[in-house]
Write a protein that holds these residues in place. Sequence first.
Motif, PDB file in Angstrom:
ATOM      1  N   GLY A   1       0.785  -1.226   0.000  1.00 48.28           N
ATOM      2  CA  GLY A   1       0.000   0.000   0.000  1.00 48.28           C
ATOM      3  C   GLY A   1       0.813   1.270   0.000  1.00 48.28           C
ATOM      4  N   VAL A   2       2.108   1.183  -0.274  1.00 49.55           N
ATOM      5  CA  VAL A   2       2.964   2.364  -0.306  1.00 49.55           C
ATOM      6  C   VAL A   2       3.368   2.633  -1.754  1.00 49.55           C
ATOM      7  CG1 VAL A   2       5.159   3.369   0.418  1.00 49.55           C
ATOM      8  CG2 VAL A   2       3.832   2.002   2.025  1.00 49.55           C
ATOM      9  N   PRO A   3       2.991   3.756  -2.323  1.00 50.44           N
ATOM     10  CA  PRO A   3       3.405   4.073  -3.692  1.00 50.44           C
ATOM     11  C   PRO A   3       4.899   4.368  -3.749  1.00 50.44           C
ATOM     12  CG  PRO A   3       2.236   5.935  -2.729  1.00 50.44           C
ATOM     13  CD  PRO A   3       2.130   4.815  -1.744  1.00 50.44           C
TER      14      PRO A   3
ATOM     15  N   ALA B   1      10.894  -1.009   5.143  1.00 45.87           N
ATOM     16  CA  ALA B   1      10.080  -1.579   6.216  1.00 45.87           C
ATOM     17  C   ALA B   1       9.642  -0.500   7.198  1.00 45.87           C
ATOM     18  CB  ALA B   1      10.860  -2.680   6.937  1.00 45.87           C
ATOM     19  N   ASN B   2      10.524   0.458   7.473  1.00 44.11           N
ATOM     20  CA  ASN B   2      10.164   1.555   8.372  1.00 44.11           C
ATOM     21  C   ASN B   2       9.098   2.453   7.755  1.00 44.11           C
ATOM     22  OD1 ASN B   2      11.888   0.760  10.409  1.00 44.11           O
ATOM     23  ND2 ASN B   2      13.597   2.029   9.684  1.00 44.11           N
ATOM     24  N   VAL B   3       9.147   2.627   6.437  1.00 43.76           N
ATOM     25  CA  VAL B   3       8.112   3.430   5.781  1.00 43.76           C
ATOM     26  C   VAL B   3       6.752   2.768   5.957  1.00 43.76           C
ATOM     27  CG1 VAL B   3       7.271   4.273   3.564  1.00 43.76           C
ATOM     28  CG2 VAL B   3       9.700   4.433   4.118  1.00 43.76           C
ATOM     29  N   VAL B   4       6.688   1.452   5.738  1.00 43.03           N
ATOM     30  CA  VAL B   4       5.412   0.748   5.868  1.00 43.03           C
ATOM     31  C   VAL B   4       4.914   0.793   7.309  1.00 43.03           C
ATOM     32  CG1 VAL B   4       4.275  -1.495   5.629  1.00 43.03           C
ATOM     33  CG2 VAL B   4       5.920  -0.739   3.918  1.00 43.03           C
TER      34      VAL B   4
ATOM     35  N   THR C   1       7.071   7.291  -1.845  1.00 41.09           N
ATOM     36  CA  THR C   1       8.452   6.931  -1.529  1.00 41.09           C
ATOM     37  C   THR C   1       9.261   6.814  -2.816  1.00 41.09           C
ATOM     38  OG1 THR C   1       7.684   5.703   0.404  1.00 41.09           O
ATOM     39  CG2 THR C   1       9.923   5.260  -0.351  1.00 41.09           C
ATOM     40  N   ARG C   2      10.478   7.338  -2.758  1.00 41.67           N
ATOM     41  CA  ARG C   2      11.411   7.229  -3.889  1.00 41.67           C
ATOM     42  C   ARG C   2      12.666   6.508  -3.425  1.00 41.67           C
ATOM     43  NH1 ARG C   2      10.251  12.531  -3.765  1.00 41.67           N
ATOM     44  NH2 ARG C   2      12.424  13.067  -3.288  1.00 41.67           N
TER      45      ARG C   2
END
Length: 425
Positions: A304-306, A335-338, A346-347
């Motif tokens: 679910g993270v673009p 993993a930290n972003v999720v 996210t890039r």
Amino acid sequence: MWRTAREQLALLVRAVRAPSHAATPLLGDAPRALARRAPYAVALVAVAVLLPTTVVLLTSGYALPGAVAGALAVAQTTPLLLAVTRPLQAWWIVFAADVTGAASLTGEETMGRPWPWPPTVIIGYLILMALLGLRESRHTLVAVWLATGIAGAVFELVRSDLSDGSWLLLFVLAGVVLLAAGALRERSDVQRRLTAQESISETERARRTLLEERARIARELHDVVAHHMSVITVQADSAPYRIDGLPAAAREEFGTIAAGARESLAEMRRLLTVLRSDGTGGELVPQPGVDRIQQLVEATVRAGVPAELSLSVGPEAVPQAVDLSAYRIAQEALANVVRHAPGAATRVSVLSDGTDLTVLIVNGPPAEPAAGPLETAGTGHGLVGMRERVRLTGGRLDTGPLPDGGFRVAARLPLAGPGTEEGTA
């Protein structure tokens, strides 16, 4: 029975002889200067009020000479200033002065007035009990309380015709004040110990996390180093068969190299057995690298993270340690972003300029509530693991929040790591 009673009496005597703390001011460790000065201000106000009041009461109410009344008033009130730093020594002075004053007030003028403890004595003594209860141990407080009651009971027995029960009032009130102040002190001590223990626990937790991450890195690098050692062994063993006309000395040298490589491999296997003895498993699988970051990004998108990937690695060979470190850094960052910024754009950029491999992960602010972690196989140690992997390769790590609420992880890993000729030149 009598022996036990004597032991308890001796314990109480020792308790009122030696203070249980250093001669430091009450609230001396408070962060604010106003709080540190507050006990002195309270004691000063109490002395300023009680000293003249006591002199007037003793001279007009109990008909004591002015000089005697002044001396008693000074001895009964001014030690309150000393009680801020040395409450037990102040109690000895006040207690002796109060007893002396009660013994002096035995004339006919005392009939019908509070005795053995006048009102000013009771007020000053209770203030002293509060200061004492905030500093001394439980045994000391019990000893002081019992001494107060015994002194009052003795006066009651000697001159019951003068006594109006003020000794019992002081005995009860002193017990209440000591109990409340002692409970407050013990609560403060418990909170202080808990805070210190939490600090120690946090330090130990950080240290354990660091050690666990280093052990994980060591386990992963074993396969990298073992591969190179295996290649050296095979090449050294096969050299006499692949190269014609080798002299005997060269054949012997190749045999020595092969034997040393095999011995090194055996030592590494023993080391790996120790590192993997923590029950985390010892499965041997190919270590991931930059070529698998694309799979990480795809898994992030499914969570679910673009996320977008920009991968530009030149034809030059990427050392296996750098290859593995780049993958793990990207894995932990995604993993930290999720976990902490679900739904954030996210890039991911992995670039090589021939000298360094740069790994950059930038995410925006979260767009939805937190979901589960990306991979259960992650280290779970976040920035600690990243720093250790960057340190391993001799690179640099830059992490931190962005003004828009996002986060940035940038790692620069030298392709010629520490220990190589290029890396040390």
